[in-house]
Design an enzyme around this catalytic site. Sequence first.
Site, PDB file in Angstrom:
ATOM      1  N   ASN A   7      51.229  47.511  31.110  1.00  0.00           N
ATOM      2  CA  ASN A   7      50.040  47.326  32.384  1.00  0.00           C
ATOM      3  C   ASN A   7      49.138  48.084  31.540  1.00  0.00           C
ATOM      4  OD1 ASN A   7      48.764  48.513  34.396  1.00  0.00           O
ATOM      5  ND2 ASN A   7      50.874  48.908  35.629  1.00  0.00           N
ATOM      6  N   ARG A  90      51.072  43.074  33.162  1.00  0.00           N
ATOM      7  CA  ARG A  90      50.528  43.273  34.295  1.00  0.00           C
ATOM      8  C   ARG A  90      49.376  42.114  34.846  1.00  0.00           C
ATOM      9  NH1 ARG A  90      47.820  48.140  37.869  1.00  0.00           N
ATOM     10  NH2 ARG A  90      47.684  46.866  39.793  1.00  0.00           N
ATOM     11  N   HIS A 179      48.752  44.723  44.518  1.00  0.00           N
ATOM     12  CA  HIS A 179      49.980  45.364  44.749  1.00  0.00           C
ATOM     13  C   HIS A 179      51.340  44.086  45.001  1.00  0.00           C
ATOM     14  CE1 HIS A 179      47.028  49.076  45.671  1.00  0.00           C
ATOM     15  NE2 HIS A 179      47.273  49.224  44.391  1.00  0.00           N
ATOM     16  N   ARG A 237      38.327  54.754  46.192  1.00  0.00           N
ATOM     17  CA  ARG A 237      37.215  53.084  46.539  1.00  0.00           C
ATOM     18  C   ARG A 237      37.503  53.098  48.147  1.00  0.00           C
ATOM     19  NH1 ARG A 237      41.478  49.083  43.827  1.00  0.00           N
ATOM     20  NH2 ARG A 237      41.885  50.915  42.798  1.00  0.00           N
ATOM     21  N   GLU A 380      56.953  49.034  39.260  1.00  0.00           N
ATOM     22  CA  GLU A 380      57.339  47.644  38.756  1.00  0.00           C
ATOM     23  C   GLU A 380      57.280  47.141  37.668  1.00  0.00           C
ATOM     24  OE1 GLU A 380      51.732  47.351  40.543  1.00  0.00           O
ATOM     25  OE2 GLU A 380      52.788  49.342  39.785  1.00  0.00           O
TER      26      GLU A 380
END
Length: 395
Positions: A7, A90, A179, A237, A380
């Site tokens: 990742n 990923r 996600h 964000r 993940e």
Amino acid sequence: MKIVIINSGSSSIKYQLIEMPAGEVICSGMIDRIGLETSNLSYVTKNNKIEETLPIPNHKVGLKKIAGLLMDENVGVIKSTLEIDAVGHRVVHGASSFSDTTIINDEVKDKIKQLFELAPLHNPANFEGIVVAEEIFASAKQVAVFDTAFHQTIPVLAHKYAVPNFLLTENKIRVYGFHGTSHKYVSEKAIKFLENSSKIITIHLGNGCSMTAVKDGKSIDTTLGFGPMNGLIMGTRSGDIDQSVIFYMVNSLGYSVSDVSTMLNKQSGMLGLTGFSDLRDIESQAGQGNRDCQLALDMNAYRIKKYIGSYAAALNGLDAIVFTAGIGENSSYIRKLVCTDMDYFGIEIDEAKNEMRSKEIREINTPQSKTKVLVIPTNEEIEIANQVYDLLLSI
């Protein structure tokens, strides 16, 4: 089958070596602060744990350092990179080009590059990880798992924006969602745990945040849209914002489009509200009476509650909500704020259960709560490994 999971972020690399199909994690770790003299490296196996601070100037050096540790005569777990069957990457944005896990070739890499502008903080770093891994693990299959893939089941009434039709048909402007690997993993865990649950809202809270309405195991709506900035308030964000604010900043306040993009992506969210992007710092400051920090926490929870309401409507009911990722799994305070005054939705948490810490799936609702409230640690890397393994078995 030995699969390395990578990742690759803008300034970090998270990695695991997983033996499949057992799902056994042979080693794991990460490198962060890449590009600085004080990069942090961790490498963990069953018998060893290494933590170093050293200069890692770029991703290539970082991945070579990881490969070196994997093969080290004292702490290594393999003798050669030839033992690695596959590398699972990923990749954040696959747009409409990728709805499934994909073997990486030149055409796939070209398409990932074309999507840089849709995920400027993520896809370039993901791509860098692919290029470097191809060199280091040259004999392994390189496989991409896209964050957007799980959300390809969102129906057109939810993924289409109310703009001229050609922007979708010709320019592919639509809700893509992100996600997805995490939402898929925890929703499947929740369905298995609850046995008969079909209407679930998964709440992924970290530096990046998103929620997904999952019906019968499929994503039907999600908060992140065309890019990974919409919806919830995040670390840096903004989440949802009136588009008129952007026009006003450009046309009346003199900001360039680039300035606005930078502000909304990197200088807003919890950072813009408090001066801190790490929720642990914000909770600590709020506890000491910092009103800006307390207001930011309340705003964060309020935004989540609004989406619970809208997604309960989209699902026509609600069996469970699931908290996951760094904040969702570890911040009992955020979970409490979200679940307070939600009795209309049958949500009621047990405060003692909420304060418990565990790496296992757990229920934190009261016995009388009509809606289950779960905390499920996301993984993940395991989800990516499962998808890579299934793909390689099928070809």
